[in-house]
Design an enzyme around this catalytic site. Structure first.
Site, PDB file in Angstrom:
ATOM      1  N   ASN A  49       0.842  -1.194   0.000  1.00 58.10           N
ATOM      2  CA  ASN A  49       0.000   0.000   0.000  1.00 58.10           C
ATOM      3  C   ASN A  49       0.881   1.250   0.000  1.00 58.10           C
ATOM      4  O   ASN A  49       1.775   1.325  -0.845  1.00 58.10           O
ATOM      5  CB  ASN A  49      -1.093  -0.008   1.076  1.00 58.10           C
ATOM      6  CG  ASN A  49      -0.647  -0.141   2.501  1.00 58.10           C
ATOM      7  OD1 ASN A  49      -0.264  -1.222   2.945  1.00 58.10           O
ATOM      8  ND2 ASN A  49      -0.725   0.936   3.264  1.00 58.10           N
ATOM      9  N   ASP A  50       0.660   2.217   0.844  1.00 57.01           N
ATOM     10  CA  ASP A  50       1.210   3.570   0.704  1.00 57.01           C
ATOM     11  C   ASP A  50       2.677   3.640   0.262  1.00 57.01           C
ATOM     12  O   ASP A  50       3.530   2.966   0.838  1.00 57.01           O
ATOM     13  CB  ASP A  50       1.153   4.295   2.048  1.00 57.01           C
ATOM     14  CG  ASP A  50      -0.205   4.296   2.683  1.00 57.01           C
ATOM     15  OD1 ASP A  50      -1.159   3.783   2.085  1.00 57.01           O
ATOM     16  OD2 ASP A  50      -0.314   4.815   3.816  1.00 57.01           O
ATOM     17  N   TRP A 106      -3.316  -7.178   3.560  1.00 57.52           N
ATOM     18  CA  TRP A 106      -2.672  -6.296   4.529  1.00 57.52           C
ATOM     19  C   TRP A 106      -2.300  -7.101   5.764  1.00 57.52           C
ATOM     20  O   TRP A 106      -3.052  -7.952   6.229  1.00 57.52           O
ATOM     21  CB  TRP A 106      -3.634  -5.163   4.888  1.00 57.52           C
ATOM     22  CG  TRP A 106      -3.039  -4.064   5.693  1.00 57.52           C
ATOM     23  CD1 TRP A 106      -2.400  -2.953   5.225  1.00 57.52           C
ATOM     24  CD2 TRP A 106      -3.033  -3.962   7.126  1.00 57.52           C
ATOM     25  NE1 TRP A 106      -1.994  -2.160   6.282  1.00 57.52           N
ATOM     26  CE2 TRP A 106      -2.367  -2.744   7.450  1.00 57.52           C
ATOM     27  CE3 TRP A 106      -3.507  -4.767   8.161  1.00 57.52           C
ATOM     28  CZ2 TRP A 106      -2.173  -2.326   8.771  1.00 57.52           C
ATOM     29  CZ3 TRP A 106      -3.314  -4.353   9.478  1.00 57.52           C
ATOM     30  CH2 TRP A 106      -2.664  -3.143   9.764  1.00 57.52           C
ATOM     31  N   ARG A 140       0.171   9.585  13.078  1.00 59.18           N
ATOM     32  CA  ARG A 140       1.031   8.721  12.267  1.00 59.18           C
ATOM     33  C   ARG A 140       1.439   9.408  10.961  1.00 59.18           C
ATOM     34  O   ARG A 140       1.031  10.511  10.652  1.00 59.18           O
ATOM     35  CB  ARG A 140       0.311   7.399  11.959  1.00 59.18           C
ATOM     36  CG  ARG A 140      -1.062   7.519  11.310  1.00 59.18           C
ATOM     37  CD  ARG A 140      -1.670   6.125  11.116  1.00 59.18           C
ATOM     38  NE  ARG A 140      -3.053   6.167  10.657  1.00 59.18           N
ATOM     39  CZ  ARG A 140      -4.116   6.147  11.465  1.00 59.18           C
ATOM     40  NH1 ARG A 140      -3.959   6.106  12.783  1.00 59.18           N
ATOM     41  NH2 ARG A 140      -5.337   6.174  10.971  1.00 59.18           N
ATOM     42  N   ASP A 141       2.287   8.686  10.218  1.00 58.59           N
ATOM     43  CA  ASP A 141       2.708   9.055   8.858  1.00 58.59           C
ATOM     44  C   ASP A 141       3.543  10.337   8.839  1.00 58.59           C
ATOM     45  O   ASP A 141       3.223  11.306   8.143  1.00 58.59           O
ATOM     46  CB  ASP A 141       1.498   9.224   7.926  1.00 58.59           C
ATOM     47  CG  ASP A 141       0.507   8.087   8.016  1.00 58.59           C
ATOM     48  OD1 ASP A 141       0.914   6.973   8.390  1.00 58.59           O
ATOM     49  OD2 ASP A 141      -0.683   8.303   7.717  1.00 58.59           O
TER      50      ASP A 141
END
Length: 506
Positions: A41-42, A66, A168-169
């Site tokens: 994913n990302d 996932w 997050r991130d």
């Protein structure tokens, strides 16, 4: 628990075992980055380091679903050709045992630092039973990363109206004498926001402020923020979750877009304008940008959407990234164009000019399932016109790109595109001198459509049969195909130097 190095070696062996089988799948992408096997994913850590583009990504190397997140890794010298590299991070420590979640990269003292969110589940409820912290890993060669002994470098959310579990991130950058970091967050009553931090060494961080907060229909969580300067504007890109549909907009589960404004580095507040989408199609999430040695602001996103059916999972892979896009501003709006370096993948050009037509027309040699297509159409008196791609009449398959003149709307219709989810997405766009320009990239199981020079972009995954390679033009009145150019696209993946990892060559 196995060490980071041991987990990486084991995961690389797992991917190596099945990657040849995965390559045989007819939906396998030729010139978009996808995992060699299993889940992606990302995009993470997108950076330009020692003359090369590095792109990391959320990766579960043990299944096409996932799972506990690793960081996959690839690099490119030119944004067109890519080389798969060994996995960069594994969830090996108590603070990241359930996932090395998304983050970014920055160069400091000649080394490449990855800043990411460590995730740990503390119970069964994935919304409330979690502990998220911010962490660093460092590399001297851009290939092998060590988590620093000071981890985690951020352990608790700040005081105030900030949700204690969801932050997050991290996206990190340097401005003047300081490093800054922006984090996705939400309020205690579920409104999306972003948090701004400052540091002079990447290790000790000071919370500055809530830089921006959602009001109205702006979602319950802002994920994957990215903040950068473009021309004389500060740009905040983010992926708000939970935005409700409004008219033709926001029909995906989650959205990705931007706001323009000015960040006050003293107060930590971004004074900004309205939210705008970055892509009007089906499959676009968690975009991340970098700046390269040419001064280009380059963006890549995850070419998928949460909770969508992914037919490629049957063939032991899932997820991909978009093509790299160059971002510019024009009259206060973002323009996204495919990186010009992609021209290096072109071969076997076929072109036509000034073709009058109505109803429907196929042109000899204008077909394919792995192509780049540039089309300019003069609408004349037509009220509806467009093109059908990935056509297989025997199976009743086609993907429609339709322009409605009166509504000034481009439609992307995948209801008959094969397997996988259907649906229609719409983008408002005006003709220029009565003409529509489309720049279309088709790659086995994906389509990216850049309209009017990147004024609007529409991206989607499609899953047609192998025989679906027809293209036709259609109109309800006479139109003129002013020009059409088609190129077949070469394979983008190159074998790099041997990297010995865990006793195998990858």
């Amino acid at each position: 628990m196995l060490s980071n190095k041991q987990q990486i070696e084991e995961a690389n062996r797992e991917v190596e075992k099945i990657k040849k089988e995965v390559e045989k799948n007819h939906w396998r992408l030729a010139y978009h980055l996808a995992p060699q096997a299993n889940w992606m994913n990302d995009p993470n850590g997108f950076s330009f380091y020692k003359g090369e583009y590095h792109l990391f990504y959320q990766h579960h190397p043990y299944s096409p679903e996932w799972g506990p997140m690793f960081w996959g890794h690839a690099k490119s010298r030119d944004l067109a050709h890519w080389e798969h590299l060994p996995i960069a991070l594994a969830p090996s420590e108590d603070y990241d045992v359930d996932g090395c979640f998304s983050g970014s990269a920055i160069e400091k003292d000649g080394k490449l630092y990855l800043m990411y969110t460590g995730n740990k589940w503390t119970g069964e409820n994935r919304d409330t039973d979690l502990k998220q912290v911010q962490c660093l890993a460092v590399s001297e060669d851009g290939l092998t990363f060590e988590k620093i002994k000071e981890n985690p470098v951020m352990t608790e959310t700040p005081e105030g109206d900030i949700h204690p579990y969801h932050w997050r991130d991290p996206k990190v950058w340097q401005e003047g004498d300081y490093y800054y970091c922006i984090l996705g967050s939400k309020t205690k009553d579920e409104k999306g926001q972003v948090l701004l931090y400052r540091s002079n060494d990447l290790i000790s961080w000071e919370f500055l402020n809530v830089a921006a907060k959602g009001e109205g229909n702006f979602g319950f969580m802002w994920e994957c923020p990215d903040l950068f300067r473009l021309d004389d504007q500060d740009v905040l890109i983010m992926s708000p979750q939970g935005v409700h549909p409004e008219g033709d907009l926001y029909h995906n589960l989650h959205q990705s877009g931007y706001i323009l404004g000015t960040l006050n580095y003293e107060t930590g507040v971004l004074d900004h304008g309205p939210f705008e989408l970055l892509d009007y199609g089906f499959d676009f999430y968690a975009p991340q940008t970098t700046i390269d040695d040419k001064g280009q602001r380059v963006m890549i996103a995850w070419m998928a959407m949460w909770e969508n059916e992914m037919p490629e999972q049957e063939f032991r892979w899932a997820g991909a990234t978009t093509l790299p896009r160059i971002l510019t501003l024009n009259n206060g709006k973002m323009v996204s164009e495919p990186a010009p370096e992609l021209k290096a993948l072109r071969q076997n050009e076929v072109s036509f000019e000034n073709i009058k037509m109505d109803k429907e027309l196929q042109l000899t040699g204008i077909e394919g399932e792995c192509i780049e297509l540039r089309v300019t159409i003069d609408a004349k008196e037509a009220s509806t016109f467009g093109l059908k791609v990935r056509v297989n009449e025997e199976e009743n398959e086609e993907t429609l790109l339709t322009y409605q003149v009166e509504e000034e709307t481009l439609l992307f219709d995948r209801n008959r595109s094969g397997k996988g989810p259907g649906g229609v997405r719409k983008a408002a766009i005006s003709l220029r001198d009565n003409r529509l320009q489309l720049h279309v990239f088709i790659d086995h199981s994906s389509i990216e459509v850049f309209a009017q020079g990147g004024e609007k972009v529409m991206t989607g995954r499609i899953y047609p049969s192998e025989k679906a390679n027809g293209i036709s033009f259609f109109a309800d009145q006479e139109i003129v195909i002013v020009s059409v150019e088609k190129w077949e696209m070469k394979q983008a993946f190159v074998e790099g130097p041997t990297n010995n990892v865990g006793g195998m060559n990858v």
